[in-house]
Design a protein around this motif. Sequence first.
Motif, mmCIF file in Angstrom:
data_model
loop_
_atom_site.group_PDB
_atom_site.id
_atom_site.type_symbol
_atom_site.label_atom_id
_atom_site.label_comp_id
_atom_site.label_asym_id
_atom_site.label_seq_id
_atom_site.Cartn_x
_atom_site.Cartn_y
_atom_site.Cartn_z
ATOM 1 N N ILE A 408 0.832 -1.207 0.000
ATOM 2 C CA ILE A 408 0.000 0.000 0.000
ATOM 3 C C ILE A 408 0.866 1.256 0.000
ATOM 4 O O ILE A 408 0.567 2.230 -0.712
ATOM 5 C CB ILE A 408 -0.963 -0.018 1.206
ATOM 6 C CG1 ILE A 408 -1.981 -1.158 1.034
ATOM 7 C CG2 ILE A 408 -1.671 1.321 1.350
ATOM 8 C CD1 ILE A 408 -2.960 -1.283 2.183
ATOM 9 N N ARG A 411 2.296 2.048 -3.437
ATOM 10 C CA ARG A 411 1.261 2.565 -4.338
ATOM 11 C C ARG A 411 0.910 4.008 -3.991
ATOM 12 O O ARG A 411 0.768 4.859 -4.867
ATOM 13 C CB ARG A 411 0.019 1.683 -4.246
ATOM 14 C CG ARG A 411 -1.100 2.073 -5.211
ATOM 15 C CD ARG A 411 -2.409 1.433 -4.804
ATOM 16 N NE ARG A 411 -2.258 0.003 -4.628
ATOM 17 C CZ ARG A 411 -2.900 -0.695 -3.703
ATOM 18 N NH1 ARG A 411 -3.710 -0.089 -2.847
ATOM 19 N NH2 ARG A 411 -2.738 -2.003 -3.603
ATOM 20 N N TRP A 412 0.786 4.275 -2.685
ATOM 21 C CA TRP A 412 0.392 5.607 -2.235
ATOM 22 C C TRP A 412 1.492 6.635 -2.520
ATOM 23 O O TRP A 412 1.235 7.760 -2.950
ATOM 24 C CB TRP A 412 0.100 5.558 -0.733
ATOM 25 C CG TRP A 412 -0.862 6.610 -0.256
ATOM 26 C CD1 TRP A 412 -1.214 7.758 -0.899
ATOM 27 C CD2 TRP A 412 -1.581 6.609 0.980
ATOM 28 N NE1 TRP A 412 -2.106 8.473 -0.147
ATOM 29 C CE2 TRP A 412 -2.353 7.795 1.013
ATOM 30 C CE3 TRP A 412 -1.645 5.734 2.051
ATOM 31 C CZ2 TRP A 412 -3.187 8.115 2.091
ATOM 32 C CZ3 TRP A 412 -2.476 6.053 3.124
ATOM 33 C CH2 TRP A 412 -3.231 7.230 3.139
ATOM 34 N N GLU A 415 1.619 8.351 -5.930
ATOM 35 C CA GLU A 415 0.535 9.232 -6.348
ATOM 36 C C GLU A 415 1.066 10.646 -6.611
ATOM 37 O O GLU A 415 1.826 11.200 -5.820
ATOM 38 C CB GLU A 415 -0.549 9.298 -5.277
ATOM 39 C CG GLU A 415 -1.452 8.087 -5.234
ATOM 40 C CD GLU A 415 -2.382 8.026 -6.440
ATOM 41 O OE1 GLU A 415 -2.921 9.069 -6.835
ATOM 42 O OE2 GLU A 415 -2.559 6.924 -6.978
ATOM 43 N N ASP A 479 -7.562 -3.364 1.687
ATOM 44 C CA ASP A 479 -6.926 -2.730 0.530
ATOM 45 C C ASP A 479 -7.894 -1.776 -0.157
ATOM 46 O O ASP A 479 -7.498 -0.706 -0.631
ATOM 47 C CB ASP A 479 -6.440 -3.806 -0.437
ATOM 48 C CG ASP A 479 -5.634 -3.229 -1.592
ATOM 49 O OD1 ASP A 479 -4.756 -2.384 -1.343
ATOM 50 O OD2 ASP A 479 -5.895 -3.607 -2.749
ATOM 51 N N ARG A 483 -7.441 2.236 -1.146
ATOM 52 C CA ARG A 483 -7.697 2.782 -2.482
ATOM 53 C C ARG A 483 -8.740 3.893 -2.424
ATOM 54 O O ARG A 483 -8.660 4.895 -3.142
ATOM 55 C CB ARG A 483 -8.150 1.672 -3.421
ATOM 56 C CG ARG A 483 -7.077 0.640 -3.736
ATOM 57 C CD ARG A 483 -7.628 -0.481 -4.622
ATOM 58 N NE ARG A 483 -6.649 -1.519 -4.854
ATOM 59 C CZ ARG A 483 -5.763 -1.513 -5.842
ATOM 60 N NH1 ARG A 483 -5.729 -0.488 -6.680
ATOM 61 N NH2 ARG A 483 -4.910 -2.504 -5.989
ATOM 62 N N SER A 484 -9.740 3.712 -1.571
ATOM 63 C CA SER A 484 -10.797 4.708 -1.445
ATOM 64 C C SER A 484 -10.257 6.023 -0.892
ATOM 65 O O SER A 484 -10.632 7.108 -1.360
ATOM 66 C CB SER A 484 -11.914 4.169 -0.543
ATOM 67 O OG SER A 484 -12.949 5.108 -0.388
#
Length: 514
Positions: A408, A411-412, A415, A479, A483-484
């Motif tokens: 996570i 991925r974050w 951004e 997860d 994502r939300s």
Amino acid sequence: MRRPRAMVLDEVWRGLEGVQALSGPQGGPLRRTVKLILDPLVIRPVQYPSCAGAVLSADGAALLAARIHDHADTLRAAAAWFTLLKQVRRELRITEGNAQDLYFQRSFELAATRGRPDPQRDRLRAEAVLREVHGFTAGRTTQALKDHLTDPVRAAELDRLLEAAWAGRPAPPPVAPEYSGELRQLLEFAVATRLEGDTAPGRLLWQRLIDTRTGTHTGIELWLESGDRSAVGAGGAARENTRVGSVTEPTAAPVQRIGVRESGVRESGVRESGVRESGRVGRAAVASDSRYDANVLGLTENPVPCRPELGSSASTAALGLPFDRTVYERVFTVLQVSTERADLPPIPELVTAEITRSCAPWALLGESLRVTAAMGVELALGLTPITTSAGPQSSAGGVPETAAHRLINSRWQREAYVLQARRLAIHPVTGDGDPLAAIAAELRTPWRPYLRRLWVRLHGRDVRELPVAEPDELWDLLDGIARSVVLDHRTRVRKVLSTQASGSGSAMAESRAV
């Protein structure tokens, strides 16, 4: 020449005649007009990607304008249908729900299939549409909820029930069990089940955590003050005023399986004024004390959760933090997001069940959902979206990194909005001058928005009596919340950048008239 999408949309919309019912006070399209009609039904940005960005190329702007002009007649007819539906709504004395949310898409559908309405001939059709829309409530309305909770005799009875449920909360054990290691191990198993497909070890550990009531024990810790948690952790008894009942948890009121989405509202509408500020303070507080500090976790404005009030009103734009919400607000959110209210229990049963739930550990009844909440804390306290040249910030409370954290976080951290907010997150600014500052503050304490959103999702599942059955389902849920949160931040940043580029946000002002 590239132009902000909001500016192009506003300019094209102002050129249309006869769409005042779908417009704001400044003449631009309402937010709900864009969200419910223009984007999904007219512009279709997924089908036409050049119309999708916050800033459009010349070709994208021309295509967006062409799409709107091609549907100009239908939009005018939709505005006329919406006006007629509101008139009939007033005649029928319907007050339930937001007219724009309920009727915008139906108005466009009627416009596309029947054209412009005749105010007299189509009145009966408008009445039939209204009865169809509101017939799904089957008496499960916010007005019925308000009537139920504001009746003096019934309110006094419910308040006594609430007082008894709060007094009967389970007491903490003499020695608090330590589950962090097993929770982290389950995080590893949960990720592995998605990558390798072997779920047996994870299922065994998951069931053991449920059987040993891990979720209940961690939820009880949320009620304890700092000194009480330390005393329990050292084997001492908690102070008398925290031993609120017998070890046996109060029997939950029966809750039927019901057809609603996870209850909740926009995170931007959540108040957080009483939560301890500053990411450094928050991480230090978690590190120096128990990780189950409800205030530090962003679940309450108070030092510890207080007994909820019954309440008699709610606003989705100003809901309290999860544990600070009234019984009315909790049931209100269930009604607001329900797709088939006729499948809900009657209002009295919903209220009684919510009173029991609000006084339970984690304000949840299902043990698997309580364990999921504890898992969420273990995951959330290790989230580090902001990195420095020396590497990621230390995780809250020194949580050892697992595969779930690495997945996570990586991925974050990629951004684009995180890179834009990085300077503000590392060097906080005072005041509200920069709209990105609020998002940067959330990036310094990422566990707060994560756990708020997780609790909302779990509350919705609890109302439906939908447990988490498998580790892979657990990972999908955890997860998905991450994502939300990322998507919410991304949307808010896009809106800020679009507004800054256009030079003014007034063109997209939302009308308060319904």
